[in-house]
Design an enzyme around this catalytic site. Structure first.
Site, short mmCIF file in Angstrom:
data_model
loop_
_atom_site.label_atom_id
_atom_site.label_comp_id
_atom_site.label_asym_id
_atom_site.label_seq_id
_atom_site.Cartn_x
_atom_site.Cartn_y
_atom_site.Cartn_z
N CYS A 1 -0.50 1.40 -0.28
CA CYS A 1 -1.76 0.77 -0.89
C CYS A 1 -1.49 -0.67 -1.62
CB CYS A 1 -2.08 1.31 -2.70
SG CYS A 1 -1.20 1.09 -4.10
N GLY A 2 -1.98 -1.82 -2.19
CA GLY A 2 -1.86 -2.88 -2.57
C GLY A 2 -0.72 -3.07 -3.44
#
Ligand code: RB5
Length: 146
Positions: A65-66
């Protein structure tokens, strides 16, 4: 090995690159999405990847994810699953050898794709050492009853 991979939309490009990389290492990959830039909530993808491991369809998983944080938090909520956020090669090696992690998580906004590949490779090439670490793993799993 059978490896399940997943990402949210922010990490789609890194996930796709890692799918190709893990396949090039000779592993069988299950790409659990996402598949386009349509926003997706990372816990939904974490549940898909962790679920595959839990039901025996995959031996290990990689979530991106980020930051890698949300994916780790979400995957660790699945009973029986141990997920480790790894942003360096040493941690990735230890995640396998000491922690017997089913899943590693990466932040596509934190590490570059070439470092991510090195991290993934180090983890996939490492195995649980057992020994003194076994008792500690058992204690971690006991905490699910807390
Ligand atoms: C976006 O939902 C962002 O929060 C996510 O990619 C991740 O960084 C969460 O930990």
């Amino acid at each position: 090995m059978k490896i399940a991979l997943g990402s949210d939309h922010l990490a789609l490009a890194m996930k796709d690159e890692l799918v190709r990389y893990v396949e090039s290492l000779g592993h069988e990959v299950a790409d659990c999405g996402c598949y386009n830039m349509e926003p997706v909530d990372y816990p939904d993808i974490a549940a898909l990847v962790a679920g595959r491991i839990k039901n025996g369809e995959a031996e290990r998983g990689i979530l991106v994810c980020g930051t890698g944080i949300g994916m780790a938090m979400a995957a660790n909520k699945i009973r029986g699953i141990r997920a480790a956020q790894c942003h360096d090669v040493y941690s990735a090696e230890r995640a396998a050898k000491s922690n017997n992690a089913h899943i590693i998580t990466l932040g596509a906004r934190v590490v570059g794709v070439e470092l991510a590949k090195c991290i993934v490779r180090a983890w996939l090439e490492s195995c649980f050492s057992g020994g003194q670490s076994q008792k500690k793993i058992e204690k971690i799993m006991m905490l699910e009853q807390a």
